[in-house]
Design a protein around this motif. Structure first.
Motif, PDB file in Angstrom:
ATOM      1  N   LYS A   1       5.887   4.345   0.617  1.00 20.30           N
ATOM      2  CA  LYS A   1       6.543   5.627   0.843  1.00 20.30           C
ATOM      3  C   LYS A   1       7.560   5.509   1.982  1.00 20.30           C
ATOM      4  O   LYS A   1       8.690   5.996   1.868  1.00 20.30           O
TER       5      LYS A   1
ATOM      6  N   GLU B   1       7.203   9.988  -4.992  1.00 20.83           N
ATOM      7  CA  GLU B   1       7.203  11.068  -3.991  1.00 20.83           C
ATOM      8  C   GLU B   1       8.330  10.874  -2.975  1.00 20.83           C
ATOM      9  O   GLU B   1       8.798  11.839  -2.372  1.00 20.83           O
TER      10      GLU B   1
ATOM     11  N   ASN C   1       0.853  -1.197   0.000  1.00 18.15           N
ATOM     12  CA  ASN C   1       0.000   0.000   0.000  1.00 18.15           C
ATOM     13  C   ASN C   1       0.885   1.242   0.000  1.00 18.15           C
ATOM     14  O   ASN C   1       2.059   1.181   0.369  1.00 18.15           O
ATOM     15  N   PRO C   2       0.329   2.385  -0.444  1.00 19.23           N
ATOM     16  CA  PRO C   2       1.154   3.582  -0.641  1.00 19.23           C
ATOM     17  C   PRO C   2       1.871   4.074   0.623  1.00 19.23           C
ATOM     18  O   PRO C   2       2.990   4.589   0.520  1.00 19.23           O
ATOM     19  N   ALA C   3       1.264   3.907   1.789  1.00 15.71           N
ATOM     20  CA  ALA C   3       1.926   4.385   3.013  1.00 15.71           C
ATOM     21  C   ALA C   3       3.179   3.545   3.285  1.00 15.71           C
ATOM     22  O   ALA C   3       4.246   4.074   3.605  1.00 15.71           O
TER      23      ALA C   3
ATOM     24  N   ALA D   1       3.526   6.974  -4.823  1.00 17.11           N
ATOM     25  CA  ALA D   1       4.108   7.071  -3.477  1.00 17.11           C
ATOM     26  C   ALA D   1       5.626   6.876  -3.525  1.00 17.11           C
ATOM     27  O   ALA D   1       6.376   7.578  -2.844  1.00 17.11           O
TER      28      ALA D   1
END
Lengths: 305, 305
Positions: free
Chosen positions: A186, A221, A181-183, A218
């Motif tokens: 990242k 970023e 997942n993106p969290a 993500a």
């Protein structure tokens, strides 16, 4: 304007799980067309045993048959020392070694432990030294394992450290079954970029649960600029029938170009190659942009009823 | 732990474009099942002319037939004053007005200019005043128009200001044809949150080009906590045949829950309702998680060959 680099994996990661063998001349034609689109890197094939992956039994013919485009890096998967020797004989510019972050996936997929993989990598890298080939390693199940579930981030960091100690020069962090997942992405990407700022990390996502592009966003970023992607979204997850596979190259290029991030890829050319896939593999592909058109597509106003 | 709020739009935005009319008792049963999953808001139907949207000709019966779950807000689309009157007679808690940011989409879809929409909204909001109903407005083509292409961000900001002047209390920014990209979404969302911190903004995305969840992520990073989503990814874009539709509710819930963002939704219950859709609408749906299972799904180790 920032820039990202795409490693096209459809010829290897996509074609290896197709039901039918794609004839060697068709593979060569596909790679030659991809070479002309501005992709940074192409994973052309795998020097695996023909028994293990019959679809890629023509690895040497493919590598020798393609027209190498200056500026494109041609890489191939290499499972062991013998595969490395075969790959070097064909003059690949990069080899991609594969190990799993989780013990059970390693045993199921590679029939060895992560420790055994690391020992083998050291041997392969030592053998390849002096050939000028770039050594990349892909770390499967970085974000989770289909058998064990959670994979500890500390364990991943340790394995990266160990990989770099073997002499590996670049590392691909793989979300093998599309669970990241993106969290999580990242956080891990920020961690590896901060700790190893000079190592080129590539991120490999699957769109199994619809999060492929969100995860790529993500990662970007967090400072990641190298991405694996597969034309048409070819490839897949043997554990999730009906689920979509690798993140789709043209969808990834489209998103980043729309965001103003340069990919070096001629999207129209890439979409044209992707449109030939259903004929090549005999089924529809999961990519979006080829079906919907680019975001700047315009339509005629409907006639008044 | 942060929290987001889902507005489930499948009963309206999804069912309105289906080839077949879904029988009224089936619609009521669907909404009742959705009401039990913890969704914050459900767009139950549209009080449009039965001639314009025959699939939703049973709006009043649906609104009167459902069991209202305390804590769930039931909203309905209202195209004009007459629709508003019908909706209020049925005791909806929220009305959703719709206008387009671009002139040509407004003419094609609503047969009036954005100026005319604003004038009509003022009239509807004045009529609804005192009823206790919440007035929301959806701004179509916020991120781009299928006829005109680019929609100026300054124009969107001005239209939001004008909408708020009519007395509208909440605004939904709609990526009607799935053209938005995460950079654009983040910029606009940061802009509206900074300028109108007390207005509840909802973001409405389509997955037409695979960017649905990436855009939701970008909006959330900019401070947005309200999202439209459609069970199974029902709905679609009449201009892009074969393309996927609204961002899928269970995929959105899954991503945010995996990230540790609370949605209030029982994902297993929502997935169970989504799994009933193919029988209800007579075709497969584009959602991912129902096919692949949640990210924490575990598999048995394969037998050794």
């Amino acid at each position: 304007m920032s820039r990202i680099y795409i490693n096209e994996v459809a010829p290897r990661d996509g074609l290896q799980i197709e039901a039918a063998f794609v004839p060697t001349p068709d593979k060569i034609a596909l790679i030659d067309k991809l070479s002309a689109t501005g992709l940074a890197r192409i994973e052309a094939t795998s020097f695996t045993s023909p028994k293990a992956i019959p679809n890629l039994r023509d690895a040497a013919e493919v590598m020798q048959g393609i027209r190498r485009q200056p500026g494109v890096i041609y890489t191939a998967l290499v499972p062991n020392l013998k595969g490395c020797q075969r790959a070097l004989e064909c003059g690949v510019e990069e080899i991609n070694l594969v190990m799993s972050a989780s013990e059970s996936h390693s045993l199921a997929n590679l029939r060895m432990t992560p420790e055994q993989s690391l020992a083998q990598f050291a041997e392969i890298v030592a053998h390849a030294r002096g050939s000028g080939v770039f050594n990349n390693a892909s770390l499967s199940t970085t974000f989770g394992c289909p058998f064990e579930g959670h994979v500890d981030e500390g364990r991943v960091m340790t394995l990266i450290e160990r990989l770099l100690e073997t002499g590996v020069q670049g590392i691909t962090l793989c979300d093998t079954t599309g669970v990241a997942n993106p969290a999580q992405v990242k956080r891990l990407c920020q961690g590896v970029v901060a700790r190893w700022p000079d190592v080129p990390f590539t991120l490999h996502f699957h769109d199994t649960r619809g999060m492929g592009l969100a995860n790529a966003l993500a990662a970007w970023e967090a400072g990641i600029v190298h991405f694996d992607a597969s034309l048409g979204g070819l490839g897949g997850c043997p554990y999730a029938p009906g689920a979509t596979g690798n993140v789709c190259s043209e969808d990834l290029v489209h998103m980043f170009e729309q965001m103003g991030v340069h990919t070096g890829v001629d999207l129209d050319a890439l979409m044209a190659v992707s449109a030939t896939l259903p004929d090549l593999v005999g089924h529809d592909t999961p990519g979006h942009v080829v079906k919907a058109g680019k975001a700047d597509r315009r339509y005629a106003m409907p006639e008044r009823g």
